[in-house]
Design a protein around this motif. Structure first.
Motif, PDB file in Angstrom:
ATOM      1  N   GLN A 129      37.344  37.317  86.736  1.00  0.00           N
ATOM      2  CA  GLN A 129      37.152  36.744  85.402  1.00  0.00           C
ATOM      3  C   GLN A 129      37.673  37.683  84.327  1.00  0.00           C
ATOM      4  O   GLN A 129      38.370  37.262  83.404  1.00  0.00           O
ATOM      5  CB  GLN A 129      35.668  36.450  85.170  1.00  0.00           C
ATOM      6  CG  GLN A 129      35.358  35.887  83.799  1.00  0.00           C
ATOM      7  CD  GLN A 129      35.932  34.503  83.585  1.00  0.00           C
ATOM      8  OE1 GLN A 129      35.959  33.702  84.519  1.00  0.00           O
ATOM      9  NE2 GLN A 129      36.390  34.214  82.390  1.00  0.00           N
ATOM     10  N   SER A 145      45.148  36.150  80.012  1.00  0.00           N
ATOM     11  CA  SER A 145      45.220  34.934  79.190  1.00  0.00           C
ATOM     12  C   SER A 145      45.256  35.231  77.700  1.00  0.00           C
ATOM     13  O   SER A 145      45.523  34.341  76.900  1.00  0.00           O
ATOM     14  CB  SER A 145      44.007  34.039  79.472  1.00  0.00           C
ATOM     15  OG  SER A 145      43.998  33.653  80.809  1.00  0.00           O
ATOM     16  N   TRP A 146      44.991  36.458  77.348  1.00  0.00           N
ATOM     17  CA  TRP A 146      44.954  36.841  75.941  1.00  0.00           C
ATOM     18  C   TRP A 146      46.337  36.631  75.339  1.00  0.00           C
ATOM     19  O   TRP A 146      47.341  37.121  75.876  1.00  0.00           O
ATOM     20  CB  TRP A 146      44.514  38.295  75.838  1.00  0.00           C
ATOM     21  CG  TRP A 146      44.249  38.806  74.479  1.00  0.00           C
ATOM     22  CD1 TRP A 146      43.588  38.164  73.477  1.00  0.00           C
ATOM     23  CD2 TRP A 146      44.616  40.082  73.954  1.00  0.00           C
ATOM     24  NE1 TRP A 146      43.516  38.967  72.377  1.00  0.00           N
ATOM     25  CE2 TRP A 146      44.146  40.150  72.634  1.00  0.00           C
ATOM     26  CE3 TRP A 146      45.294  41.172  74.481  1.00  0.00           C
ATOM     27  CZ2 TRP A 146      44.339  41.254  71.834  1.00  0.00           C
ATOM     28  CZ3 TRP A 146      45.470  42.276  73.683  1.00  0.00           C
ATOM     29  CH2 TRP A 146      45.006  42.312  72.380  1.00  0.00           C
ATOM     30  N   PRO A 147      46.444  35.886  74.229  1.00  0.00           N
ATOM     31  CA  PRO A 147      47.758  35.554  73.656  1.00  0.00           C
ATOM     32  C   PRO A 147      48.605  36.769  73.283  1.00  0.00           C
ATOM     33  O   PRO A 147      49.825  36.690  73.311  1.00  0.00           O
ATOM     34  CB  PRO A 147      47.424  34.745  72.408  1.00  0.00           C
ATOM     35  CG  PRO A 147      46.045  34.253  72.613  1.00  0.00           C
ATOM     36  CD  PRO A 147      45.352  35.247  73.495  1.00  0.00           C
ATOM     37  N   ALA A 148      47.973  37.888  72.966  1.00  0.00           N
ATOM     38  CA  ALA A 148      48.736  39.072  72.570  1.00  0.00           C
ATOM     39  C   ALA A 148      49.276  39.841  73.774  1.00  0.00           C
ATOM     40  O   ALA A 148      50.082  40.747  73.624  1.00  0.00           O
ATOM     41  CB  ALA A 148      47.878  40.002  71.711  1.00  0.00           C
ATOM     42  N   PHE A 149      48.852  39.472  74.991  1.00  0.00           N
ATOM     43  CA  PHE A 149      49.336  40.154  76.193  1.00  0.00           C
ATOM     44  C   PHE A 149      50.769  39.708  76.452  1.00  0.00           C
ATOM     45  O   PHE A 149      51.032  38.524  76.612  1.00  0.00           O
ATOM     46  CB  PHE A 149      48.451  39.812  77.394  1.00  0.00           C
ATOM     47  CG  PHE A 149      48.676  40.706  78.575  1.00  0.00           C
ATOM     48  CD1 PHE A 149      48.101  41.955  78.634  1.00  0.00           C
ATOM     49  CD2 PHE A 149      49.480  40.304  79.619  1.00  0.00           C
ATOM     50  CE1 PHE A 149      48.310  42.791  79.721  1.00  0.00           C
ATOM     51  CE2 PHE A 149      49.705  41.122  80.706  1.00  0.00           C
ATOM     52  CZ  PHE A 149      49.115  42.375  80.755  1.00  0.00           C
ATOM     53  N   GLU A 151      40.855  36.913  81.860  1.00  0.00           N
ATOM     54  CA  GLU A 151      40.717  36.908  80.399  1.00  0.00           C
ATOM     55  C   GLU A 151      41.760  37.803  79.734  1.00  0.00           C
ATOM     56  O   GLU A 151      42.327  37.438  78.705  1.00  0.00           O
ATOM     57  CB  GLU A 151      39.309  37.326  80.004  1.00  0.00           C
ATOM     58  CG  GLU A 151      38.284  36.255  80.326  1.00  0.00           C
ATOM     59  CD  GLU A 151      36.868  36.675  79.998  1.00  0.00           C
ATOM     60  OE1 GLU A 151      36.673  37.684  79.290  1.00  0.00           O
ATOM     61  OE2 GLU A 151      35.945  35.976  80.447  1.00  0.00           O
ATOM     62  N   VAL A 152      42.016  38.959  80.314  1.00  0.00           N
ATOM     63  CA  VAL A 152      43.036  39.857  79.752  1.00  0.00           C
ATOM     64  C   VAL A 152      44.420  39.224  79.871  1.00  0.00           C
ATOM     65  O   VAL A 152      45.196  39.224  78.913  1.00  0.00           O
ATOM     66  CB  VAL A 152      43.007  41.240  80.441  1.00  0.00           C
ATOM     67  CG1 VAL A 152      44.214  42.076  80.053  1.00  0.00           C
ATOM     68  CG2 VAL A 152      41.712  41.972  80.093  1.00  0.00           C
TER      69      VAL A 152
END
Length: 58
Positions: free
Chosen positions: A33, A40-44, A37-38
């Protein structure tokens, strides 16, 4: 693809890494999880955009 996580929204490279992680350690749900989440982060950034970055496991 992991059944709990919809990796279809991730770039192909990141979805592949995530799927390998889940397959390698299937009983680490909380870790999966957190990683999801990391990723999926838009800034990644997409690994495809990092031309000079070499990922040894891809």
């Amino acid at each position: 693809m992991s059944e709990k996580f919809d990796t279809s929204q991730l770039p192909r490279e990141l979805a592949s890494v995530f799927d390998e992680l889940v397959a390698r350690d299937p009983h680490q749900g909380e870790f999966h999880q957190a990683v999801f989440e990391v990723l999926s982060w838009p800034a990644f950034p997409s690994l495809g955009e990092l031309v000079d970055y070499q990922v040894p496991w891809l």
